[in-house]
Write an enzyme that holds these catalytic residues in place. Structure first.
Site, short mmCIF file in Angstrom:
data_model
loop_
_atom_site.label_atom_id
_atom_site.label_comp_id
_atom_site.label_asym_id
_atom_site.label_seq_id
_atom_site.Cartn_x
_atom_site.Cartn_y
_atom_site.Cartn_z
N GLU A 1 0.82 -1.21 0.00
CA GLU A 1 0.00 0.00 0.00
C GLU A 1 0.85 1.27 0.00
OE1 GLU A 1 -1.86 1.35 3.61
OE2 GLU A 1 -3.69 1.80 2.51
N GLN B 1 -9.48 0.60 0.04
CA GLN B 1 -9.90 1.28 1.27
C GLN B 1 -10.42 2.67 0.92
OE1 GLN B 1 -6.13 0.73 3.40
NE2 GLN B 1 -7.15 -0.66 4.82
N GLU C 1 -11.63 2.58 6.15
CA GLU C 1 -10.52 3.00 7.02
C GLU C 1 -10.61 4.50 7.29
OE1 GLU C 1 -6.49 2.61 5.55
OE2 GLU C 1 -5.91 1.67 7.43
#
Ligand SMILES: O=C(O)C(=O)[C@H](O)CO
Ligand SMILES: [Mg+2]
Length: 258
Positions: A141, A202, A238
């Site tokens: 990520e 996310q 998130e």
């Protein structure tokens, strides 16, 4: 439509960690994610998942000494033995929870430093190989420098190139839309280009990292685009609730499990 996963590190903080599983299920979530499960036992987490009929969407491999400022060790020279031990620890939790994707944090390091680059590639290759034995994907990520100054993996192009160079079928991108918007903008075109290598998405509002129902991104449009592109994985929520978690779930009502 993808399955939304409540992020139990950021959301439901009104409850103790293990009770957040129950609260998220009661709120209509069918899946959960969190940064780190390691403060609870694998058995305790497995019990909460089972009794709430929740899927475990994702969690992170151990990040080094988080309290001391470490944000992963994969790009830190001299930490390879610790990384191998961390992979085994994460796999114990993966076996208990049934998770099929784990995020490997890179660490605070210079992405132009040759030692860090070769160390990161070695760590990624090792971890992906070990996870592949268990049928688990390894996710990378990119994280923006405002939230995590000095983080090694801070560019989606760099992640895309590494994934292509490694050519490992279980090495995929963790596409955090919040980070992409801050680093690059142009989220829709990036989703169209990168979804084929994406293992997890996310979401959060930009710039405040709150519920996906305001500020500069149009998530109603993005959810439709993600659907049109055929993504059938998880979308991790998130975000930091503006107030009480439950008061901010209006955006989620159309997707909640009945
Ligand atoms: O920072 C993020 O967006 C993440 O998803 C990491 O896993 C935790 O910092
Ligand atoms: Mg993220």
């Amino acid at each position: 439509m993808p399955v939304f996963a409540a992020n139990l590190t950021m959301m439901f903080n009104e409850w103790a960690f293990l009770d957040r599983f129950d609260a998220a299920a009661d709120a209509g979530f069918a899946a959960v994610e969190y940064l780190f499960p390691y403060g609870a036992t694998p058995e305790a987490i497995a019990d909460r998942l089972a009794r709430n009929n929740l899927q475990q969407a994702l969690f992170n491999l151990p990040p080094g000494d988080w309290a001391a400022g470490e944000r992963g060790i994969a790009a830190l020279p001299g930490r390879f033995d610790a990384l191998k031990a961390d992979v085994e620890r994460a796999l114990d939790y993966a076996a208990a929870t049934g998770v099929r994707r784990l995020h490997l944090m890179a660490g605070i390091a210079d992405p132009h430093d040759e030692d860090a680059v070769s160390c990161y590639r070695r760590s990624v290759t090792y971890a992906a190989g070990r996870l592949a034995e268990k049928g688990i994907d390894l996710l990378l990520e990119p994280i923006n420098g405002r939230n995590m100054p000095g983080y090694f993996l801070n560019d989606f192009g760099a992640a895309e190139r590494l994934i292509a160079e490694c050519g490992l079928p279980n090495l995929k991108l963790q596409f955090d839309i919040y980070h992409h918007q801050i680093i690059h903008g142009d989220v829709t075109m990036a989703l169209r280009r990168l979804l084929s290598i994406t293992g997890h998405i996310q979401i959060a509002s930009v710039p405040s990292r709150n519920e996906p129902d305001g500020e500069e991104l149009n998530y109603a449009y993005l959810f439709g685009e993600i659907d049109r592109l055929g993504y059938d994985g998880f979308i991790g929520c998130e975000y930091i609730p503006r107030g009480h978690t439950l008061d901010g779930l209006g955006w989620f009502k159309p997707f909640a499990r009945s």
